[in-house]
Scaffold this motif. Sequence first.
Motif, PDB file in Angstrom:
ATOM      1  N   TYR A  51     -17.735  -3.120   6.541  1.00  5.19           N
ATOM      2  CA  TYR A  51     -17.519  -3.766   5.248  1.00  5.19           C
ATOM      3  C   TYR A  51     -16.726  -2.843   4.315  1.00  5.19           C
ATOM      4  O   TYR A  51     -15.790  -3.277   3.646  1.00  5.19           O
ATOM      5  N   LYS A  52     -17.096  -1.566   4.265  1.00  2.00           N
ATOM      6  CA  LYS A  52     -16.375  -0.602   3.425  1.00  2.00           C
ATOM      7  C   LYS A  52     -14.908  -0.492   3.857  1.00  2.00           C
ATOM      8  O   LYS A  52     -14.024  -0.362   3.019  1.00  2.00           O
ATOM      9  N   LEU A  53     -14.685  -0.571   5.157  1.00  6.64           N
ATOM     10  CA  LEU A  53     -13.319  -0.503   5.665  1.00  6.64           C
ATOM     11  C   LEU A  53     -12.506  -1.726   5.215  1.00  6.64           C
ATOM     12  O   LEU A  53     -11.353  -1.593   4.807  1.00  6.64           O
ATOM     13  N   THR A  54     -13.110  -2.898   5.233  1.00  5.97           N
ATOM     14  CA  THR A  54     -12.396  -4.093   4.777  1.00  5.97           C
ATOM     15  C   THR A  54     -12.120  -4.025   3.274  1.00  5.97           C
ATOM     16  O   THR A  54     -11.070  -4.480   2.814  1.00  5.97           O
ATOM     17  N   ILE A  55     -13.028  -3.433   2.512  1.00 10.19           N
ATOM     18  CA  ILE A  55     -12.805  -3.248   1.073  1.00 10.19           C
ATOM     19  C   ILE A  55     -11.635  -2.284   0.840  1.00 10.19           C
ATOM     20  O   ILE A  55     -10.777  -2.522  -0.013  1.00 10.19           O
ATOM     21  N   GLU A  56     -11.585  -1.200   1.625  1.00 10.02           N
ATOM     22  CA  GLU A  56     -10.465  -0.256   1.516  1.00 10.02           C
ATOM     23  C   GLU A  56      -9.148  -0.970   1.802  1.00 10.02           C
ATOM     24  O   GLU A  56      -8.160  -0.760   1.098  1.00 10.02           O
ATOM     25  N   TYR A  57      -9.141  -1.779   2.855  1.00  9.16           N
ATOM     26  CA  TYR A  57      -7.914  -2.500   3.195  1.00  9.16           C
ATOM     27  C   TYR A  57      -7.509  -3.433   2.053  1.00  9.16           C
ATOM     28  O   TYR A  57      -6.334  -3.529   1.699  1.00  9.16           O
ATOM     29  N   LYS A  58      -8.467  -4.098   1.458  1.00 13.55           N
ATOM     30  CA  LYS A  58      -8.184  -5.009   0.344  1.00 13.55           C
ATOM     31  C   LYS A  58      -7.529  -4.264  -0.816  1.00 13.55           C
ATOM     32  O   LYS A  58      -6.602  -4.762  -1.455  1.00 13.55           O
ATOM     33  N   HIS A  59      -7.980  -3.045  -1.085  1.00 12.15           N
ATOM     34  CA  HIS A  59      -7.436  -2.261  -2.198  1.00 12.15           C
ATOM     35  C   HIS A  59      -6.016  -1.768  -1.935  1.00 12.15           C
ATOM     36  O   HIS A  59      -5.310  -1.391  -2.868  1.00 12.15           O
ATOM     37  N   LEU A  60      -5.598  -1.783  -0.671  1.00 12.58           N
ATOM     38  CA  LEU A  60      -4.226  -1.370  -0.367  1.00 12.58           C
ATOM     39  C   LEU A  60      -3.199  -2.295  -1.007  1.00 12.58           C
ATOM     40  O   LEU A  60      -2.064  -1.899  -1.228  1.00 12.58           O
ATOM     41  N   LYS A  61      -3.610  -3.512  -1.295  1.00 12.45           N
ATOM     42  CA  LYS A  61      -2.704  -4.474  -1.918  1.00 12.45           C
ATOM     43  C   LYS A  61      -2.093  -3.903  -3.203  1.00 12.45           C
ATOM     44  O   LYS A  61      -0.918  -4.096  -3.478  1.00 12.45           O
ATOM     45  N   GLN A  62      -2.911  -3.177  -3.980  1.00 14.19           N
ATOM     46  CA  GLN A  62      -2.420  -2.576  -5.224  1.00 14.19           C
ATOM     47  C   GLN A  62      -2.053  -1.101  -5.081  1.00 14.19           C
ATOM     48  O   GLN A  62      -1.347  -0.565  -5.921  1.00 14.19           O
ATOM     49  N   HIS A  63      -2.550  -0.411  -4.050  1.00 15.33           N
ATOM     50  CA  HIS A  63      -2.418   1.046  -3.997  1.00 15.33           C
ATOM     51  C   HIS A  63      -1.638   1.588  -2.806  1.00 15.33           C
ATOM     52  O   HIS A  63      -1.580   2.802  -2.626  1.00 15.33           O
ATOM     53  N   CYS A  64      -1.056   0.736  -2.005  1.00  9.09           N
ATOM     54  CA  CYS A  64      -0.298   1.208  -0.846  1.00  9.09           C
ATOM     55  C   CYS A  64       0.996   1.858  -1.320  1.00  9.09           C
ATOM     56  O   CYS A  64       1.660   1.340  -2.224  1.00  9.09           O
ATOM     57  N   PRO A  65       1.364   2.996  -0.738  1.00  6.69           N
ATOM     58  CA  PRO A  65       2.619   3.638  -1.143  1.00  6.69           C
ATOM     59  C   PRO A  65       3.812   2.710  -0.880  1.00  6.69           C
ATOM     60  O   PRO A  65       3.832   1.972   0.099  1.00  6.69           O
ATOM     61  N   VAL A  66       4.802   2.786  -1.740  1.00  7.07           N
ATOM     62  CA  VAL A  66       6.009   1.980  -1.599  1.00  7.07           C
ATOM     63  C   VAL A  66       6.706   2.343  -0.289  1.00  7.07           C
ATOM     64  O   VAL A  66       6.852   3.517   0.042  1.00  7.07           O
TER      65      VAL A  66
END
Length: 128
Positions: free
Chosen positions: A10-25
């Motif tokens: 579950y924590k891993l899926t939350i991390e992936y979800k946050h990549l939407k705003q925080h993934c490097p360009v």
Amino acid sequence: MDREQAMRDYKLTIEYKHLKQHCPVGVYLLPSFDDIRLFHGVVFVRRGMFTNGVFKFELRCPLKYNDAGTHPTVKFTSYVYNPHVHPTTGEVDIKREYPRWDSNRHFLTTVLTYVKRIFYTREYQDED
């Protein structure tokens, strides 16, 4: 699946979800259809020595990911000539940059930022 592993996933899926705003360009990551801990990614390098380079990689989180000291692994599936990448396996030495993985401070975005940064580094340390 036990409750503890379900919470890690579950924590891993939350991390992936946050990549939407925080993934490097210039870095893109997609989860595998078959494995929640396997991601397929690509880095588009826009400037520097690797300008216009497109490098595919796999990011794998171990079963105990989010426990202290359990580093994810990044392995390039396309050939990369870079001192931070093992020449035969294509693996990035994450432990060299983050010797102590702390799940409260280090996340998927941390790894992706490092993967992008290795293509923009001008000075390389000699291996010990």
